[in-house]
Each structure stands twice: as C-alpha cells, then as structure tokens.
Design a protein around this motif. Structure first.
Motif, PDB file in Angstrom:
ATOM      1  N   LEU A 144       0.847  -1.191   0.000  1.00 19.96           N
ATOM      2  CA  LEU A 144       0.000   0.000   0.000  1.00 19.96           C
ATOM      3  C   LEU A 144       0.881   1.239   0.000  1.00 19.96           C
ATOM      4  CD1 LEU A 144      -2.975   0.998   0.385  1.00 19.96           C
ATOM      5  CD2 LEU A 144      -2.504   1.042   2.839  1.00 19.96           C
ATOM      6  N   TRP A 145       0.576   2.184  -0.916  1.00 19.44           N
ATOM      7  CA  TRP A 145       1.388   3.400  -0.994  1.00 19.44           C
ATOM      8  C   TRP A 145       0.768   4.563  -0.253  1.00 19.44           C
ATOM      9  CZ3 TRP A 145       4.028   4.507  -6.323  1.00 19.44           C
ATOM     10  CH2 TRP A 145       4.720   3.352  -6.744  1.00 19.44           C
ATOM     11  N   HIS A 146      -0.531   4.760  -0.500  1.00 17.60           N
ATOM     12  CA  HIS A 146      -1.117   6.032  -0.071  1.00 17.60           C
ATOM     13  C   HIS A 146      -2.606   5.858   0.165  1.00 17.60           C
ATOM     14  CE1 HIS A 146      -1.641  10.391   0.118  1.00 17.60           C
ATOM     15  NE2 HIS A 146      -2.763  10.190  -0.548  1.00 17.60           N
ATOM     16  N   THR A 147      -3.099   6.481   1.221  1.00 15.63           N
ATOM     17  CA  THR A 147      -4.545   6.437   1.452  1.00 15.63           C
ATOM     18  C   THR A 147      -5.121   7.813   1.757  1.00 15.63           C
ATOM     19  OG1 THR A 147      -4.166   6.075   3.810  1.00 15.63           O
ATOM     20  CG2 THR A 147      -4.479   4.112   2.446  1.00 15.63           C
ATOM     21  N   SER A 148      -4.259   8.782   2.126  1.00 19.92           N
ATOM     22  CA  SER A 148      -4.617  10.122   2.637  1.00 19.92           C
ATOM     23  C   SER A 148      -4.881  10.044   4.132  1.00 19.92           C
ATOM     24  CB  SER A 148      -5.821  10.750   1.930  1.00 19.92           C
ATOM     25  OG  SER A 148      -7.030  10.389   2.592  1.00 19.92           O
ATOM     26  N   ASN A 149      -4.928  11.213   4.733  1.00 15.47           N
ATOM     27  CA  ASN A 149      -5.145  11.288   6.176  1.00 15.47           C
ATOM     28  C   ASN A 149      -6.624  11.294   6.559  1.00 15.47           C
ATOM     29  OD1 ASN A 149      -2.466  11.354   7.508  1.00 15.47           O
ATOM     30  ND2 ASN A 149      -2.129  13.015   6.053  1.00 15.47           N
ATOM     31  N   TYR A 168      -8.040   8.579   6.764  1.00 17.75           N
ATOM     32  CA  TYR A 168      -8.132   7.268   7.426  1.00 17.75           C
ATOM     33  C   TYR A 168      -6.948   7.083   8.354  1.00 17.75           C
ATOM     34  CZ  TYR A 168     -10.778   7.291   3.173  1.00 17.75           C
ATOM     35  OH  TYR A 168     -11.623   7.691   2.184  1.00 17.75           O
ATOM     36  N   ILE A 182      -3.563   5.505   9.701  1.00 12.75           N
ATOM     37  CA  ILE A 182      -2.411   4.915   9.014  1.00 12.75           C
ATOM     38  C   ILE A 182      -1.546   4.273  10.100  1.00 12.75           C
ATOM     39  CG2 ILE A 182      -0.327   5.427   7.663  1.00 12.75           C
ATOM     40  CD1 ILE A 182      -1.928   7.835   6.460  1.00 12.75           C
ATOM     41  N   THR A 207      -1.867  16.345   2.167  1.00  7.59           N
ATOM     42  CA  THR A 207      -2.352  15.174   1.430  1.00  7.59           C
ATOM     43  C   THR A 207      -1.409  13.986   1.602  1.00  7.59           C
ATOM     44  OG1 THR A 207      -3.457  16.552  -0.193  1.00  7.59           O
ATOM     45  CG2 THR A 207      -2.966  14.294  -0.863  1.00  7.59           C
ATOM     46  N   ASN A 225       2.398   9.359   4.805  1.00  8.13           N
ATOM     47  CA  ASN A 225       1.812   8.245   4.042  1.00  8.13           C
ATOM     48  C   ASN A 225       2.564   6.935   4.292  1.00  8.13           C
ATOM     49  OD1 ASN A 225       3.743   7.661   2.036  1.00  8.13           O
ATOM     50  ND2 ASN A 225       2.509   8.470   0.368  1.00  8.13           N
ATOM     51  N   PRO A 226       1.948   5.811   3.960  1.00  8.85           N
ATOM     52  CA  PRO A 226       2.527   4.516   4.358  1.00  8.85           C
ATOM     53  C   PRO A 226       3.960   4.291   3.880  1.00  8.85           C
ATOM     54  CG  PRO A 226       0.250   4.213   3.687  1.00  8.85           C
ATOM     55  CD  PRO A 226       0.590   5.640   3.375  1.00  8.85           C
TER      56      PRO A 226
END
Ligand SMILES: *Cc1c(COP(=O)(O)O)cnc(C)c1O
Length: 410
Positions: free
Chosen positions: A77-82, A84, A86, A288, A292-293
C-alpha cells in the motif's frame, strides 16, 4: 525508445539539462548508485560522501534495512490520505513521543513544511490561550528554516528574500545567537514564540551554547512563549544525541524535524507537547501526502535503527575520533583553517579570508570527497552516522589534499 535513452545519455555526459530549472549551481556529476558512505557515478568512479545529501542519508546509501522496509511497503500500500488511520504513522508518532519531550506529532513532507507548520502551531497556541495579539516569532540571523515564503521571512536572509516582494510579516530576526540580553529586549506584547536551530547548519555550524539554550527556556517560561527548535539538520542522532536539545538539558515546547528521519525518503514532521499543540484541532492544518505509508515504513526503520542499543553511543565515539582527526588537519593547515566547530558528526571547517570555502568544496570534489559549503566560509563535514572509522580517516586525508590543492595558485 533507443533514441530516448541515447538522448538521456548524451544529456548526462554534456552537462546539466536546461530542462531543469536553474535554481542550483550543480556539479557536473551523475551518481548511479550508492553503497554505505560511498557513491558511484555513471562512469564507475567512487566518491566518499561526507555530505549525506545534506544531512539526509544518516544511515548511508542503499541501506539494506531501509530498502527492505520500503520494498515491502511498496508491495502492499502506498497512499490512502489522512482521511483514514495509518498504522505506520501511529507507530512512528508513538516512538517519537516515547523518546522525546513531545506528546503529539504531525507528519509532512519536508523541513520547510515542518517549520511552516510549527509557526502556525505557535500562533494558534497563543490564539486559543486568549492571546490572539501574540503572533510574532523571534528568530535569528544565520538561520535556515526552508524556502517557503514564511520560512524565508523567518530566517531573514536577504539573499533568499530578494525579489520576492514584501517578506511575510511576524518575525523579529535578531542579529546573532548566544546573546540572551538581545532576546530579552526583543520580547514584546506581540511575541508568541522563540524559534531557533540548536546548531545553525546552513549558517555555518554555529553552535548555541548550553547557557544560551537554558536562558531561552527560562525566558520563554517567564513570558508565556513557546520555545521552538528547528532540528531538521541536528536531529535523529546527528550530534551524538537523538536530538541536540538533550545536550543543553532542556526541553522545547515544539520541534521541527525532517532530513535524516526519512533516510532519503522525503518526509518531515513537527512535534509538540500536548499544551503547545492544543490549538491544532480538526481543520487547522493538513497535508495530502504527509505521513503516508511509504514514508512511514522508512521513517520507522530509520528510527528503530538509530534507537538500537549502542547506535548513538557509537556516533559519539566516531565523533570523538573525527574531531581528533580534524584537529590534526587544523594543525597541518593552520594557514587557512581557522576553526573546527560543531557537535557529533555535524562538523564545520571554518576557512579564513585567504580562501573561499567554495574553492575547498570544489577541490574536495577533485579528490572525490563530497562536502557541503555553509555560511561564514565554512566547509560542512556531515558523513553518514554509519561511516566506518577508516572512512572517516580517509575523508580527512582527502580534505587535507584538497586544502593543499585549493591553496595552490590556479
Ligand atoms: C534543510 C533545512 C530546512 C529545510 O528543509 P527542506 O526539506 O529543504 O525544506 C529547515 N531547517 C533546517 C535547520 C534545515 O537544515
């Protein structure tokens, strides 16, 4: 496709591409890979890296643990935004909280962003404390806090402000560090905070004294101000402590970090006590990409490594050896080397008026030693914290040859 790749090749061999905006005066070298404290260019030539990508590659190049952490996360997983949770972010925040003065962490992507965010934090703190009139920040000449409009105003370096219109308001830039009376005089009814680097990095490895840092703490307490440290360059083991404020035996209210915490993956963060962070409620700040992960996988691996038993003690031992070697260099080149300054593996070689430090940096390049210039005619020596003792010695002998080279009339 072959045309494209040959075009790339010719660009690499005929100097910097004009397609890249010319904001840097770059050396005409393209590095292809790294191994610990060494970089190998596209011609296969090896360079000893005492610049660490400007204090970033604290654990060296192509560190297997960091590479594995990044690769493993990249598969998942690369990115989900804040929007959610992390998990890597929560883990790194908790590790930072457990090992510093702080209770809260905000993640961003760079040092400038961390400093910018911390300026907002200071103003919000005063605002929610019933002091909206307190929004000015005391800062110091010779500082560097990044290249955003806010952070260039904070540092007050005319060279970096020129041509960009009126500087962002709200900063009282004092002439020098290590002068408590000057700070006390500058504190007024609109002052919100004092912001300072414990050691000025870009400014020329100018070290704030223990007494001065303790004095700032006392002044901040007396006047209800936040003491904000910019440890973007000094942090994460660089000075032989996890953070440089530990040398002064004080605790800040807030602190910006970046550079080494990502080990080369772009990331930054600001940390604060619960009290100092009380204004930072939903809607007051955001990012943004921040935290990130991918960044967190690397950040966690970096911090875990630096916190391994004996790691920071090892940095202090290397630093002691390094200081001795540099003292020997000063004896040998006393005609041009004025002073050796710094703490840990954040060292500066102050060159006197006979020679521009930039000439020394160029001569180091010719000796295949990477160094970084700094203000006040200083050559910065900031090797990876993992540099082997024999490479520290090798670097100093290359610097010695470079000084001899630079002293020769061209
Ligand atoms: C490098 C640096 C910054 C800016 O960091 P960027 O990641 O380049 O934005 C801020 N403060 C200090 C002390 C630095 O050394």
């Amino acid at each position: 496709m072959s045309a494209a790749s040959s075009a790339t090749k010719s660009a690499a061999s005929s100097g910097p591409s004009p397609a890249v905006m010319g904001t840097y005066g770059r050396f005409d070298v393209v590095f292809d890979r790294g191994e610990g404290s060494w970089l190998i260019d596209t011609k296969g030539e090896r360079y000893l890296d005492f610049g660490s990508g400007i204090a970033v590659n604290a654990l060296g190049h192509a560190n297997p643990k960091l590479a594995a952490a990044l690769a493993e996360q990249a598969q998942k997983l690369w990115h989900t935004s804040n929007l959610y949770r992390i998990s890597g972010q929560e883990k790194l925040a908790e590790q930072l909280v457990a090992n510093t003065f702080a209770d809260k962490v905000f993640f961003g992507n760079s040092g400038a962003e961390a400093c910018e965010g911390i300026i907002k934090l200071a103003r919000r703190y005063q605002y929610v404390s019933g002091h909206p009139e307190r929004w000015r920040i005391i800062t110091f000449k010779g500082s560097f806090h990044g290249r955003t409009l806010g952070t260039i105003a904070a540092a007050g370096n005319e060279k970096y402000l020129e041509g960009f219109g009126e500087p962002a308001p709200g900063f009282d830039v004092l002439e020098t560090v290590n002068d408590l009376a000057l700070v006390e005089k500058a504190i007024g009814p609109a002052t919100a905070a004092i912001m300072i680097e414990p050691i000025q990095g870009e400014g020329g490895i100018r070290v704030c004294t223990r007494e001065f840092m303790q004095g700032l703490r006392a002044l901040a307490d007396k006047h209800g101000l936040l003491l904000i440290l910019d440890e973007v360059q000094t942090g994460v083991g660089r000075t032989g402590k996890l953070f440089a404020y530990e040398w002064a035996g004080i605790k800040p209210d807030a602190m910006a970090i970046a550079k080494a915490i990502g080990g080369g993956f772009p990331m930054g963060a600001f940390l604060a006590t619960e009290e100092a962070a009380k204004g930072m409620v939903p809607g007051t700040h955001g990012s943004t990409f921040g935290g990130n992960p991918l960044a967190m996988a690397v950040g966690n691996a970096v911090l875990e490594t630096v916190l391994e038993p004996g790691f920071i003690e090892g940095v202090r031992q290397k630093a002691l050896r390094f200081k001795q070697l540099l003292a020997g260099l000063k004896d040998e080149h006393g005609d041009v080397v004025e002073e050796i300054r710094g703490e840990g593996l954040l060292m500066g070689v102050k060159i006197n008026a006979k020679l521009p430090a930039g000439d020394v940096v160029k001569a180091c390049m010719a000796e295949h030693l990477l160094t970084v210039g700094a203000g006040d005619n200083v050559v910065r020596m900031i090797p990876p914290l993992t540099t082997a003792d024999e490479d520290l010695a090798e670097g100093v002998s290359r610097l010695s040859r470079a000084l001899t080279r630079a002293k020769k009339p061209q």
